[in-house]
Design an enzyme around this catalytic site. Structure first.
Site, PDB file in Angstrom:
ATOM      1  N   ASN A  93      34.711   5.051 -16.986  1.00 52.55           N
ATOM      2  CA  ASN A  93      34.222   6.423 -16.854  1.00 52.55           C
ATOM      3  C   ASN A  93      34.762   7.143 -15.626  1.00 52.55           C
ATOM      4  O   ASN A  93      34.778   8.369 -15.594  1.00 52.55           O
ATOM      5  CB  ASN A  93      32.684   6.420 -16.816  1.00 52.55           C
ATOM      6  CG  ASN A  93      32.119   7.782 -16.476  1.00 52.55           C
ATOM      7  OD1 ASN A  93      32.188   8.719 -17.274  1.00 52.55           O
ATOM      8  ND2 ASN A  93      31.573   7.922 -15.277  1.00 52.55           N
ATOM      9  N   SER A 145      38.046  13.175 -22.868  1.00 56.18           N
ATOM     10  CA  SER A 145      37.666  14.591 -22.795  1.00 56.18           C
ATOM     11  C   SER A 145      38.226  15.333 -23.996  1.00 56.18           C
ATOM     12  O   SER A 145      39.252  14.943 -24.579  1.00 56.18           O
ATOM     13  CB  SER A 145      38.215  15.215 -21.516  1.00 56.18           C
ATOM     14  OG  SER A 145      38.045  16.629 -21.517  1.00 56.18           O
ATOM     15  N   TYR A 158      45.156  17.050 -15.775  1.00 56.33           N
ATOM     16  CA  TYR A 158      43.949  16.360 -16.233  1.00 56.33           C
ATOM     17  C   TYR A 158      44.024  16.185 -17.752  1.00 56.33           C
ATOM     18  O   TYR A 158      43.733  15.109 -18.281  1.00 56.33           O
ATOM     19  CB  TYR A 158      42.713  17.152 -15.825  1.00 56.33           C
ATOM     20  CG  TYR A 158      41.404  16.573 -16.303  1.00 56.33           C
ATOM     21  CD1 TYR A 158      40.866  15.447 -15.697  1.00 56.33           C
ATOM     22  CD2 TYR A 158      40.697  17.155 -17.347  1.00 56.33           C
ATOM     23  CE1 TYR A 158      39.657  14.910 -16.128  1.00 56.33           C
ATOM     24  CE2 TYR A 158      39.495  16.638 -17.781  1.00 56.33           C
ATOM     25  CZ  TYR A 158      38.978  15.511 -17.171  1.00 56.33           C
ATOM     26  OH  TYR A 158      37.776  14.991 -17.602  1.00 56.33           O
ATOM     27  N   SER A 161      46.333  13.395 -18.565  1.00 54.71           N
ATOM     28  CA  SER A 161      45.766  12.065 -18.307  1.00 54.71           C
ATOM     29  C   SER A 161      44.823  11.640 -19.429  1.00 54.71           C
ATOM     30  O   SER A 161      44.797  10.471 -19.826  1.00 54.71           O
ATOM     31  CB  SER A 161      45.038  12.044 -16.957  1.00 54.71           C
ATOM     32  OG  SER A 161      43.820  12.772 -16.995  1.00 54.71           O
ATOM     33  N   LYS A 162      44.061  12.581 -19.958  1.00 48.06           N
ATOM     34  CA  LYS A 162      43.111  12.238 -21.009  1.00 48.06           C
ATOM     35  C   LYS A 162      43.811  12.023 -22.355  1.00 48.06           C
ATOM     36  O   LYS A 162      43.368  11.204 -23.175  1.00 48.06           O
ATOM     37  CB  LYS A 162      42.038  13.326 -21.118  1.00 48.06           C
ATOM     38  CG  LYS A 162      41.133  13.400 -19.889  1.00 48.06           C
ATOM     39  CD  LYS A 162      40.466  12.069 -19.576  1.00 48.06           C
ATOM     40  CE  LYS A 162      39.465  12.159 -18.450  1.00 48.06           C
ATOM     41  NZ  LYS A 162      38.787  10.874 -18.163  1.00 48.06           N
TER      42      LYS A 162
END
Length: 254
Positions: A93, A145, A158, A161-162
């Site tokens: 997480n 996400s 971001y 990365s997800k």
């Protein structure tokens, strides 16, 4: 149907937000948890809440760690196994956001930090955990996400990365089947402190987000924790490689 009694779970990024909610919920369901974060005071508060909620009064293993450092990732795993000698569930997480423009001369430092925490630390913890999870027929839940599939211009690296994390979930599900199940929960906007370092007025931002969600509100950390618990239990026994969205209908919105 969700039974985590005496399961050993390592939950990263659990000093606040979704990770905290998951740690407290897992504890209330009888699990033994290792909680990880950068803020010792917050970790101690979460640990006390977990113990109070545990039907067995289990005390969590508390690990202060900064996942921008690879040695802290390794130490987190080692301390968990040293304490419990066993692992059933890995919840990846821990995450960082970032909003620097690619034209910003300093963006690459921020980019590297986000990739280190959101991708590399997950890969490293997974690698270290595999022998123990194979032995326990355990499972992995990655917290991704909605921006993995709906790009965010502001949160561009971001989002990258997800997206990488989602593909890692799928490839590891193939690689580790049938011994270890690997799934992902992909939240939409959730009211946590995640945005606090990135935007000046989070309350205004969340109020605006509330209006733009089909359900009329952003998510709550406990709602995401419920999905994590489901994916961590035998209630989801026929699922691996699944990307589960819990997003207030975010992906349906214009």
């Amino acid at each position: 149907m969700i039974n985590l009694d005496n399961k050993v779970a390592l939950i990263t990024g659990s000093s606040d937000g979704i990770g905290k909610a998951a740690a407290v919920l897992f504890s209330s369901l009888g699990a033994k948890v290792a909680i990880v974060g950068r803020d010792q005071t917050k970790l101690d508060q979460v640990a006390a809440e977990c113990e109070a909620k545990s039907p067995h009064n289990y005390k969590p293993v508390v690990i202060k760690a900064d996942f921008t450092r690879d040695e802290d990732v390794v130490r987190t795993f080692e301390e968990t196994i040293s304490a419990y000698k066993h692992l059933d569930i890995l919840v990846n997480n821990a995450g960082l956001g970032g909003t620097k423009d690619i034209r910003d001369p300093d963006y690459i430092h921020d980019y590297d930090r986000v990739q280190q925490v959101n991708v590399r630390s997950v890969v490293r913890l997974t690698e270290l955990s595999i022998p123990h999870l194979v032995k326990s027929k355990g499972l992995i839940v990655n917290v991704s996400s909605v921006v993995a599939v709906k790009p965010s211009e502001k949160f561009w690296y971001y989002s990258m990365s997800k997206a990488a994390l989602d593909m890692f979930t799928k490839t590891m599900a193939l690689k580790l089947a049938p011994h270890v199940r690997v799934n992902s929960v992909n939240p939409g906007p959730v009211r946590t402190r995640f945005l606090s370092p990135l935007v000046p007025d989070t309350n205004t931002v969340y109020e605006d987000m509330d209006k733009r969600q089909p359900l009329g509100r952003v998510g709550d950390p406990n709602e995401i924790a419920n999905v994590i618990a489901f994916l961590s239990s035998e209630a989801s026994s026929n699922m691996t490689g699944s990307i589960v969205f819990s997003d207030s209908g975010y992906l349906l919105a214009e």
